[in-house]
Write a protein that holds these residues in place. Structure first.
Motif, PDB file in Angstrom:
ATOM      1  N   LEU A   1      12.057   0.334  -3.841  1.00  0.00           N
ATOM      2  CA  LEU A   1      12.604   1.675  -4.060  1.00  0.00           C
ATOM      3  C   LEU A   1      13.337   1.757  -5.399  1.00  0.00           C
ATOM      4  CD1 LEU A   1      13.889   2.658  -0.502  1.00  0.00           C
ATOM      5  CD2 LEU A   1      11.863   3.490  -1.684  1.00  0.00           C
ATOM      6  N   THR A   2      14.010   0.668  -5.793  1.00  0.00           N
ATOM      7  CA  THR A   2      14.678   0.658  -7.096  1.00  0.00           C
ATOM      8  C   THR A   2      13.660   0.724  -8.228  1.00  0.00           C
ATOM      9  OG1 THR A   2      16.542  -0.618  -6.203  1.00  0.00           O
ATOM     10  CG2 THR A   2      16.222  -0.652  -8.584  1.00  0.00           C
TER      11      THR A   2
ATOM     12  N   PRO B   1       0.806  -1.235   0.000  1.00  0.00           N
ATOM     13  CA  PRO B   1       0.000   0.000   0.000  1.00  0.00           C
ATOM     14  C   PRO B   1       0.835   1.280   0.000  1.00  0.00           C
ATOM     15  CG  PRO B   1      -0.922  -1.594   1.535  1.00  0.00           C
ATOM     16  CD  PRO B   1       0.400  -2.133   1.091  1.00  0.00           C
ATOM     17  N   SER B   2       2.055   1.229   0.486  1.00  0.00           N
ATOM     18  CA  SER B   2       2.886   2.437   0.534  1.00  0.00           C
ATOM     19  C   SER B   2       4.121   2.318  -0.359  1.00  0.00           C
ATOM     20  CB  SER B   2       3.322   2.715   1.978  1.00  0.00           C
ATOM     21  OG  SER B   2       3.896   1.571   2.567  1.00  0.00           O
ATOM     22  N   ALA B   3       4.074   1.398  -1.334  1.00  0.00           N
ATOM     23  CA  ALA B   3       5.246   1.133  -2.172  1.00  0.00           C
ATOM     24  C   ALA B   3       5.634   2.315  -3.045  1.00  0.00           C
ATOM     25  CB  ALA B   3       4.988  -0.098  -3.051  1.00  0.00           C
ATOM     26  N   TYR B   4       4.714   3.263  -3.270  1.00  0.00           N
ATOM     27  CA  TYR B   4       5.005   4.373  -4.180  1.00  0.00           C
ATOM     28  C   TYR B   4       5.384   5.658  -3.444  1.00  0.00           C
ATOM     29  CZ  TYR B   4       3.043   1.196  -7.555  1.00  0.00           C
ATOM     30  OH  TYR B   4       2.809   0.087  -8.335  1.00  0.00           O
ATOM     31  N   ASP B   5       5.581   5.557  -2.153  1.00  0.00           N
ATOM     32  CA  ASP B   5       6.008   6.707  -1.362  1.00  0.00           C
ATOM     33  C   ASP B   5       7.136   6.242  -0.449  1.00  0.00           C
ATOM     34  OD1 ASP B   5       6.336   8.631   0.706  1.00  0.00           O
ATOM     35  OD2 ASP B   5       4.318   9.400   0.333  1.00  0.00           O
ATOM     36  N   PRO B   6       8.386   6.638  -0.743  1.00  0.00           N
ATOM     37  CA  PRO B   6       9.526   6.116   0.021  1.00  0.00           C
ATOM     38  C   PRO B   6       9.401   6.285   1.534  1.00  0.00           C
ATOM     39  CG  PRO B   6      10.313   7.279  -1.918  1.00  0.00           C
ATOM     40  CD  PRO B   6       8.831   7.517  -1.851  1.00  0.00           C
ATOM     41  N   GLU B   7       8.941   7.455   1.997  1.00  0.00           N
ATOM     42  CA  GLU B   7       8.867   7.687   3.439  1.00  0.00           C
ATOM     43  C   GLU B   7       7.784   6.826   4.080  1.00  0.00           C
ATOM     44  OE1 GLU B   7       8.830  11.757   4.605  1.00  0.00           O
ATOM     45  OE2 GLU B   7      10.365  12.318   3.163  1.00  0.00           O
TER      46      GLU B   7
ATOM     47  N   SER C   1      19.101   9.558  -6.899  1.00  0.00           N
ATOM     48  CA  SER C   1      19.457   8.186  -7.253  1.00  0.00           C
ATOM     49  C   SER C   1      19.302   7.223  -6.080  1.00  0.00           C
ATOM     50  CB  SER C   1      20.894   8.134  -7.763  1.00  0.00           C
ATOM     51  OG  SER C   1      21.787   8.617  -6.780  1.00  0.00           O
ATOM     52  N   ALA C   2      19.100   7.742  -4.868  1.00  0.00           N
ATOM     53  CA  ALA C   2      18.882   6.888  -3.697  1.00  0.00           C
ATOM     54  C   ALA C   2      17.411   6.562  -3.507  1.00  0.00           C
ATOM     55  CB  ALA C   2      19.420   7.561  -2.436  1.00  0.00           C
ATOM     56  N   GLY C   3      16.562   7.082  -4.377  1.00  0.00           N
ATOM     57  CA  GLY C   3      15.126   6.813  -4.270  1.00  0.00           C
ATOM     58  C   GLY C   3      14.388   7.794  -3.400  1.00  0.00           C
ATOM     59  N   THR C   4      15.061   8.849  -2.943  1.00  0.00           N
ATOM     60  CA  THR C   4      14.391   9.841  -2.103  1.00  0.00           C
ATOM     61  C   THR C   4      13.693  10.880  -2.968  1.00  0.00           C
ATOM     62  OG1 THR C   4      16.388  11.196  -1.970  1.00  0.00           O
ATOM     63  CG2 THR C   4      16.035   9.584  -0.218  1.00  0.00           C
ATOM     64  N   MET C   5      12.657  11.448  -2.395  1.00  0.00           N
ATOM     65  CA  MET C   5      11.909  12.500  -3.079  1.00  0.00           C
ATOM     66  C   MET C   5      11.475  13.513  -2.024  1.00  0.00           C
ATOM     67  SD  MET C   5       8.755  12.100  -5.764  1.00  0.00           S
ATOM     68  CE  MET C   5       7.794  11.088  -4.627  1.00  0.00           C
ATOM     69  N   LYS C   6      12.097  14.693  -2.045  1.00  0.00           N
ATOM     70  CA  LYS C   6      11.813  15.727  -1.065  1.00  0.00           C
ATOM     71  C   LYS C   6      11.249  16.946  -1.773  1.00  0.00           C
ATOM     72  CE  LYS C   6      13.582  13.628   2.604  1.00  0.00           C
ATOM     73  NZ  LYS C   6      12.812  13.327   3.810  1.00  0.00           N
ATOM     74  N   SER C   7      10.450  17.709  -1.048  1.00  0.00           N
ATOM     75  CA  SER C   7       9.813  18.882  -1.667  1.00  0.00           C
ATOM     76  C   SER C   7       9.854  20.075  -0.724  1.00  0.00           C
ATOM     77  CB  SER C   7       8.368  18.563  -2.044  1.00  0.00           C
ATOM     78  OG  SER C   7       7.612  18.258  -0.889  1.00  0.00           O
ATOM     79  N   ARG C   8       9.708  21.256  -1.316  1.00  0.00           N
ATOM     80  CA  ARG C   8       9.665  22.493  -0.549  1.00  0.00           C
ATOM     81  C   ARG C   8       8.803  23.503  -1.312  1.00  0.00           C
ATOM     82  NH1 ARG C   8      12.783  24.735   3.570  1.00  0.00           N
ATOM     83  NH2 ARG C   8      12.989  22.529   4.106  1.00  0.00           N
TER      84      ARG C   8
END
Length: 343
Positions: free
Chosen positions: A336-337, A99-105, A155-162
């Protein structure tokens, strides 16, 4: 340390029985479980030898023996039989994560929650660190007439926003300029290079566009600094209250350590092996001197990324715990990959 085959089997049986029952193991109970015939007196002698070697201990309230930290170490390194994660268990674990596979956090939160439920210990997961990652893409999404969101994917699979604010009305054309300029300049660079000095230098190189892009540039700097931080997801701390072996003072010490996420993250990220079991003082943390930490590192896109771990008493089913953590870390890295490849 050289152990005869008989001593190896007796030590393994003591660990297995103690883990299963929580009671010190006596020679008679041990004789009933061994796969070879030997007298109770012989078993007592062998157990006495193992105690002299520092592999077994005798609680002062019982005639039975329990494994020492050194005994657990020998057991894990040479005698333990790993538990095979069944297809049914794999499907169950995957169902908790999907269920949370598409959101890394959210995925890492789900991992800690699943691991705590499976082991009944405290579980920890760390988000991928951006310190060794490259920038994959920078996206912009308009959120209101004068605000937009900068999103950095690595490239580490992280996605951050501001979210950032401009002193002018933002149009789709302006966002396309932001996207084109910053992706041309930044994609492929290590996240660690995005420093205030670098952003200042980049702004100077933009000439007449500097004023237009100043707010977007500051948002990119902020989001890069966020990406560099490793976040800790913690679950199951209350499970420790039911681990009687730890004692009230021991539980308080562990809880105190778990309340310091930076120190916890540092402990996990210092482990270079893909799987590591730290018993007692091996963690070099006095708060964990009577507990065990089982850590597995996961990789994203072939790069070392983060860690998942459990913290509990030294009396645990190491074979099953290790197998579950290894499967979980493999699933996390794979998910994550795949998410990275979809971007």
């Amino acid at each position: 340390m050289e152990l005869s085959e008989r001593k190896q089997k007796i030590l393994a049986a003591v660990v297995d029985l103690y883990v299963a029952t929580g009671e010190p193991v006596g020679s008679k109970a041990l004789c009933d479980t061994l796969d070879f015939t030997v007298s109770s007196a012989t078993v007592r002698n062998e157990m006495s030898d193992l105690a002299e070697m520092g592999l077994l201990e005798q609680p002062h309230t019982s005639a039975g023996r329990i494994p020492s930290h050194k005994g657990y170490r020998v057991y894990i390194d040479t005698l333990m039989k790993k538990h095979s994660v069944s297809r049914e268990e794999q499907r169950y674990i995957d169902s908790l994560l999907l269920p949370s596979a598409y959101d890394p956090e959210k995925l890492l939160d789900g991992v800690a929650r699943a691991l705590a439920g499976m082991t009944r210990f405290a579980a920890v997961s760390t988000t991928p660190s951006g310190s060794s990652a490259d920038i994959r893409a920078i996206q912009f999404v308009q959120t209101s007439r004068r605000t937009a969101m900068a999103i950095m994917m690595t490239s580490a699979g992280t996605m951050k926003s501001r979210v950032f604010h401009c002193d002018f009305d933002i149009t789709p054309e302006i966002l396309r300029v932001f996207f084109r300029v910053l992706n041309e300049k930044l994609v492929g660079l290590p996240v660690s290079t995005i420093t205030p000095a670098y952003i200042q230098s980049l702004a100077a190189s933009l000439g007449n566009m500097t004023m237009l892009m100043s707010d977007a540039l500051m948002a990119v700097l902020d989001v890069a600094q966020d990406t560099m931080q490793t976040e800790v997801c913690l679950d199951g701390e209350m499970n420790l209250l039911f681990c009687s072996e730890l004692g009230q003072a021991g539980i308080r010490r562990i809880m105190d350590f778990l309340s310091r996420p930076q120190e916890l993250s540092r402990l996990l990220m210092q482990q270079s092996n893909s799987m590591k079991v730290l018993i007692g003082q091996e963690s070099k943390r006095p708060e964990l001197s009577e507990s065990s930490v089982v850590v597995s590192r996961y990789s994203v896109g072939g790069r070392d990324a983060g860690a998942i771990a459990i913290i509990g008493p030294t009396r645990m089913n190491y074979g099953k715990v290790i197998s579950n953590i290894e499967y979980l870390s493999g699933s996390v890295g794979r998910m994550l990959t795949e998410l990275l490849d979809m971007e």
